[in-house]
Write an enzyme that holds these catalytic residues in place. Structure first.
Site, mmCIF file in Angstrom:
data_model
loop_
_atom_site.group_PDB
_atom_site.id
_atom_site.type_symbol
_atom_site.label_atom_id
_atom_site.label_comp_id
_atom_site.label_asym_id
_atom_site.label_seq_id
_atom_site.Cartn_x
_atom_site.Cartn_y
_atom_site.Cartn_z
ATOM 1 N N ARG A 1 0.847 -1.146 0.243
ATOM 2 C CA ARG A 1 0.111 -0.044 -0.205
ATOM 3 C C ARG A 1 0.881 1.455 -0.008
ATOM 4 N NH1 ARG A 1 -3.533 -3.057 3.495
ATOM 5 N NH2 ARG A 1 -1.819 -2.852 5.091
ATOM 6 N N ILE A 2 2.055 1.249 0.974
ATOM 7 C CA ILE A 2 2.571 2.633 0.888
ATOM 8 C C ILE A 2 3.490 2.682 -0.200
ATOM 9 C CG2 ILE A 2 4.154 3.869 2.407
ATOM 10 C CD1 ILE A 2 3.065 2.453 4.961
ATOM 11 N N ARG B 1 10.854 0.276 8.893
ATOM 12 C CA ARG B 1 11.424 0.249 10.209
ATOM 13 C C ARG B 1 12.894 0.319 10.076
ATOM 14 N NH1 ARG B 1 7.084 1.393 12.161
ATOM 15 N NH2 ARG B 1 5.624 -0.046 13.037
ATOM 16 N N GLU C 1 15.971 2.272 17.965
ATOM 17 C CA GLU C 1 15.185 3.614 18.207
ATOM 18 C C GLU C 1 14.854 3.710 19.686
ATOM 19 O OE1 GLU C 1 12.548 3.916 15.100
ATOM 20 O OE2 GLU C 1 11.061 4.760 16.183
ATOM 21 N N HIS D 1 10.481 9.362 13.721
ATOM 22 C CA HIS D 1 9.486 8.350 13.418
ATOM 23 C C HIS D 1 7.982 9.223 13.702
ATOM 24 C CE1 HIS D 1 8.381 4.012 13.893
ATOM 25 N NE2 HIS D 1 7.656 4.678 13.193
HETATM 26 C C1 DGY Z 1 3.348 2.412 12.180
HETATM 27 O O1 DGY Z 1 2.019 2.611 12.316
HETATM 28 O O2 DGY Z 1 3.739 1.445 12.181
HETATM 29 C C2 DGY Z 1 4.052 3.709 12.172
HETATM 30 O O3 DGY Z 1 5.313 3.206 12.328
HETATM 31 C C3 DGY Z 1 3.678 4.427 13.235
HETATM 32 O O4 DGY Z 1 2.576 5.093 12.806
#
Ligand code: DGY
Length: 344
Positions: free
Chosen positions: A165-166, A247, A276, A294
């Site tokens: 999706r992203i 990530r 992180e 983040h």
């Molecule tokens: C997620 O949703 O996995 C993002 O890293 C934080 O919104």
């Protein structure tokens, strides 16, 4: 009738809180907003709850799950759920849910924000200006990289690692820059590449070699941990800029610092880090990085919607019905789940 008990590891935006408060007795662990609740508090919170609403900052493993055999589900406030041992949850008959979809556009916007800020040296320009160093316009001041064909007239190539999706939303935004797109995702069907007119890289190498910009959108798992390390950086163009909003551990951060220092690659725009919030030694001293804490999904609307989605998933867990966004739906067929819901 007793009200269900909900344990939320840290505060989330109001739309979610409202749903949770209307549903049951809500405990929000507010011990320390900077470090989050420690392990003992999470264990204690889970022990006293019927459902857990978790954030990506808290590791949720078998020990946490075993703290309460009557827990009905885990509703994660995030699309990523690598902090949760989902196999352990399934084994124990525990449904786990997340908040997919709502943050795709927002995250893609931010990947582009980092890409453009890195290519055109926005933080460097800002720092230069506010330090009152801007005395005269200069032909050689802060020379960045073109994103569109620009001065060379040559289209630039955007490599997208992870074409879900992203990744697809990132591709959509590239059309105004007349870019060539190459994407790598061994799990995406051919149809999505065909539909989007995107070249499919069968392995990561062609993407590494061809790209002027690489944007990472893979899930973190054992296959993708350190997907980008010394060898991969050595195959990239020396001008290439790498963007990570997925990530942190997908990039070997120490190797990245070396590659950036030695000019093996041109720059990096990072929203996430391997350990992180700690960062690899030397990362913050580099002048070819743009670093963010983040915040790729951090808009008021999106974080609010994520909160209501997480809350609605939690309500479904409490009502013992399939959650709208369950990441382990096979759990509902297990004996362990049946036992759990009958026992509660
Ligand atoms: C997620 O949703 O996995 C993002 O890293 C934080 O919104």
């Amino acid at each position: 009738m007793t009200r269900p008990r909900i344990y939320l590891t840290r505060n989330i935006p109001d739309p979610g809180i409202e749903i949770l408060r209307n549903t049951g007795d809500l405990t929000i662990d507010e011990m320390n907003e900077e470090t989050g609740p420690d392990r003992q508090r999470v264990l204690a919170g889970v022990r006293e709850a019927d459902v857990l609403v978790s954030l990506l900052t808290e590791p949720i493993d078998g020990e946490v799950m075993d703290a309460n055999p009557n827990l009905l589900g885990i509703a994660q406030y995030a699309v990523g759920f690598n902090n949760i041992d989902v196999d352990a949850a399934t084994e124990r008959g525990l449904p786990v849910s997340n908040t997919p979809g709502v943050l795709s556009d927002t995250t893609a916007d931010f990947a582009w924000t980092l890409l453009m800020a890195s290519a055109r040296m926005i933080p460097q320009g800002h720092n230069y200006t506010v330090a009152n160093r801007y005395k005269i316009w200069g032909p050689n001041l802060l020379l960045g990289a073109d994103i569109s064909p620009g001065g060379s007239g040559e289209p630039k190539t955007l490599g997208i690692a992870g074409y879900g999706r992203i990744g697809r939303a990132v591709r959509k935004r590239a059309s105004g820059f007349d870019m060539k797109i190459i994407a790598f995702d061994p799990y995406a069907p051919d149809s999505v590449f065909e539909e989007d007119g995107v070249e499919r890289a069968e392995t990561l190498d062609p993407l590494l070699e061809a790209s002027d910009f690489i944007s990472i959108h893979v899930l973190l798992n054992e296959e993708t941990r350190h997907l980008f390390s010394t060898e991969e950086f050595s195959k990239m163009k020396s001008s290439a800029i790498i963007i990570n909003t997925s990530r942190g551990p997908v990039i070997d951060e120490a190797a990245l610092v070396t590659a950036l220092k030695e000019g093996q690659i041109g720059g990096a725009g990072l929203d996430v880090y391997e350990n992180e919030p700690a960062m690899a030694e030397g990362l913050t001293e580099l002048d070819n990085v743009v670093l963010a804490p983040h915040i790729a999904s951090a808009t008021r609307d999106t974080r609010g919607k994520m909160a209501s989605m997480a809350a609605e998933n939690a309500v479904a867990h409490l009502e013992k019905r399939p959650a709208p966004n369950c990441v382990n739906p096979e759990v509902y067929e297990t004996e362990a789940y049946q036992k759990r819901v009958k026992g509660s």
